[in-house]
Motif scaffolding. Structure first.
Motif, PDB file in Angstrom:
ATOM      1  N   VAL A  73     -23.738 -10.168  53.024  1.00 64.20           N
ATOM      2  CA  VAL A  73     -24.019 -11.554  53.305  1.00 64.20           C
ATOM      3  C   VAL A  73     -23.740 -12.382  52.187  1.00 64.20           C
ATOM      4  O   VAL A  73     -24.297 -12.327  51.262  1.00 64.20           O
ATOM      5  N   ALA A  74     -22.655 -13.092  52.454  1.00 64.98           N
ATOM      6  CA  ALA A  74     -22.360 -14.033  51.072  1.00 64.98           C
ATOM      7  C   ALA A  74     -21.627 -15.592  51.641  1.00 64.98           C
ATOM      8  O   ALA A  74     -22.098 -16.004  52.498  1.00 64.98           O
ATOM      9  N   HIS A  75     -20.427 -15.800  50.921  1.00 65.86           N
ATOM     10  CA  HIS A  75     -20.392 -17.222  51.063  1.00 65.86           C
ATOM     11  C   HIS A  75     -18.561 -17.296  51.411  1.00 65.86           C
ATOM     12  O   HIS A  75     -17.868 -16.456  51.306  1.00 65.86           O
ATOM     13  N   GLY A  76     -18.165 -18.386  51.628  1.00 66.46           N
ATOM     14  CA  GLY A  76     -16.762 -18.644  52.150  1.00 66.46           C
ATOM     15  C   GLY A  76     -15.848 -18.087  51.160  1.00 66.46           C
ATOM     16  O   GLY A  76     -15.091 -17.286  51.552  1.00 66.46           O
TER      17      GLY A  76
ATOM     18  N   SER B 129     -12.266 -14.043  48.539  1.00 67.24           N
ATOM     19  CA  SER B 129     -11.664 -13.116  47.532  1.00 67.24           C
ATOM     20  C   SER B 129     -11.538 -11.693  47.722  1.00 67.24           C
ATOM     21  O   SER B 129     -10.778 -10.818  47.671  1.00 67.24           O
ATOM     22  N   LEU B 130     -12.664 -11.302  48.431  1.00 62.50           N
ATOM     23  CA  LEU B 130     -12.931  -9.848  48.992  1.00 62.50           C
ATOM     24  C   LEU B 130     -12.008  -9.470  50.065  1.00 62.50           C
ATOM     25  O   LEU B 130     -11.333  -8.360  49.947  1.00 62.50           O
ATOM     26  N   VAL B 131     -11.670 -10.289  50.861  1.00 63.36           N
ATOM     27  CA  VAL B 131     -10.891 -10.199  52.074  1.00 63.36           C
ATOM     28  C   VAL B 131      -9.473  -9.918  51.606  1.00 63.36           C
ATOM     29  O   VAL B 131      -8.863  -9.079  51.920  1.00 63.36           O
ATOM     30  N   MET B 132      -9.208 -10.742  50.739  1.00 60.78           N
ATOM     31  CA  MET B 132      -7.847 -10.669  49.847  1.00 60.78           C
ATOM     32  C   MET B 132      -7.462  -9.382  49.359  1.00 60.78           C
ATOM     33  O   MET B 132      -6.592  -8.682  49.546  1.00 60.78           O
TER      34      MET B 132
ATOM     35  N   ASP C 154      -7.610  -6.579  52.566  1.00 60.09           N
ATOM     36  CA  ASP C 154      -6.583  -6.715  53.465  1.00 60.09           C
ATOM     37  C   ASP C 154      -5.224  -6.659  52.586  1.00 60.09           C
ATOM     38  O   ASP C 154      -4.130  -6.698  53.105  1.00 60.09           O
ATOM     39  N   GLY C 155      -5.384  -6.745  51.314  1.00 62.54           N
ATOM     40  CA  GLY C 155      -3.836  -6.701  50.732  1.00 62.54           C
ATOM     41  C   GLY C 155      -3.058  -8.004  50.742  1.00 62.54           C
ATOM     42  O   GLY C 155      -1.986  -7.745  50.742  1.00 62.54           O
ATOM     43  N   LEU C 156      -3.820  -9.045  50.941  1.00 59.60           N
ATOM     44  CA  LEU C 156      -2.858 -10.306  50.979  1.00 59.60           C
ATOM     45  C   LEU C 156      -2.509 -10.677  49.397  1.00 59.60           C
ATOM     46  O   LEU C 156      -3.275 -10.314  48.574  1.00 59.60           O
TER      47      LEU C 156
ATOM     48  N   LEU D 227      -9.899 -19.663  42.779  1.00 59.07           N
ATOM     49  CA  LEU D 227     -10.361 -18.360  43.721  1.00 59.07           C
ATOM     50  C   LEU D 227      -9.879 -17.159  42.739  1.00 59.07           C
ATOM     51  O   LEU D 227     -10.758 -16.193  43.001  1.00 59.07           O
ATOM     52  N   ALA D 228      -9.021 -17.274  42.028  1.00 60.05           N
ATOM     53  CA  ALA D 228      -8.735 -15.846  41.133  1.00 60.05           C
ATOM     54  C   ALA D 228      -9.750 -15.747  40.229  1.00 60.05           C
ATOM     55  O   ALA D 228     -10.131 -14.467  40.125  1.00 60.05           O
ATOM     56  N   MET D 229     -10.434 -16.742  39.749  1.00 60.13           N
ATOM     57  CA  MET D 229     -11.544 -16.629  38.757  1.00 60.13           C
ATOM     58  C   MET D 229     -12.983 -15.931  39.590  1.00 60.13           C
ATOM     59  O   MET D 229     -13.732 -15.209  39.223  1.00 60.13           O
ATOM     60  N   THR D 230     -13.011 -16.399  40.934  1.00 62.51           N
ATOM     61  CA  THR D 230     -14.106 -15.675  41.633  1.00 62.51           C
ATOM     62  C   THR D 230     -13.791 -14.470  42.081  1.00 62.51           C
ATOM     63  O   THR D 230     -14.923 -13.424  41.789  1.00 62.51           O
TER      64      THR D 230
END
Length: 213
Positions: free
Chosen positions: A159-162, A167-170, A173-175, A131-134
């Motif tokens: 519109v993209a993928h899970g 990775s974008l939400v992270m 949202d500052g996760l 996920l980090a690489m993504t």
């Protein structure tokens, strides 16, 4: 819902043939199922019902996301909306797992290892991406291409993928890496971000698929 000028809407594509068969997709290019087509239409209708319209859209180079977006834009009455497709928004590459049934993968590598590959931030499946690489391709693309449009007052649909969306939400949202493990974005789930005048996140609304149909 108060729909302002500065709006970012994220959605995962509708159900694909790989989703239906519980396969790891990655950069494979399966079509939508009949359910996936229905999910895309329903999402577009729901957004129109709520008063949404968009200035431009972004998607990946994979057809399940592109088809979902096209069907949504039909329902929104915006079939000619400018669309930017880029590999930066593709699903993460699952490498050797691609095309395998998830139950079969667990029998080969063990449930714990497969869970780490699927959900953790740093674990890299054989020949694939973590996920980090993504995030290393998604987030720079967002900051370079998408964020300036939203900050300029445009309403943007992505519109993209899970995992590209995780990775974008992270980022948005500052996760931290521990928190992202528990984040799952279902097919046709919609995430609505309202931005303030400085372009920062003012509010977030999640619309699960069950609330869209």
């Amino acid at each position: 819902m108060d729909i302002g000028k500065q709006m970012l809407v994220l959605m995962r594509h509708g159900q694909s043939l790989d989703n239906e068969q519980d396969l790891f997709s990655g950069w494979r290019n399966p079509a939508l199922t009949a359910r996936g087509v229905a999910e895309a239409h329903a999402a577009g209708r729901k957004l129109k019902e709520l008063g949404f319209s968009f200035n431009l859209a972004f998607t990946s180079k994979l057809r399940r996301a592109q088809h979902t977006l096209a069907l949504m834009l039909e329902e929104l009455g915006q079939p000619t909306l400018p669309v930017h497709a880029d590999t930066a928004l593709n699903e993460r590459d699952y490498g050797a797992l691609s095309g395998l049934n998830k139950t079969g993968a667990r029998s080969l590598w063990g449930a714990e290892q497969v869970h780490l590959w699927r959900k953790s931030y740093d674990a890299v499946p054989p020949g694939g991406e973590s996920l980090a690489m993504t995030a290393a391709r998604v987030v720079p693309f967002y900051e370079r291409e998408i964020a300036p449009c939203a900050r300029a007052g445009k309403r943007v649909l992505v519109v993209a993928h899970g995992n590209s969306l995780r990775s974008l939400v992270m980022h948005l949202d500052g996760l931290d890496p521990e928190e992202i493990v528990g984040v799952n974005i279902a097919t046709s789930e919609i995430l609505i971000y309202c931005l303030n005048k400085r372009g920062h996140i003012a509010s977030k609304t999640a619309m699960p698929a069950s609330s869209i149909a």
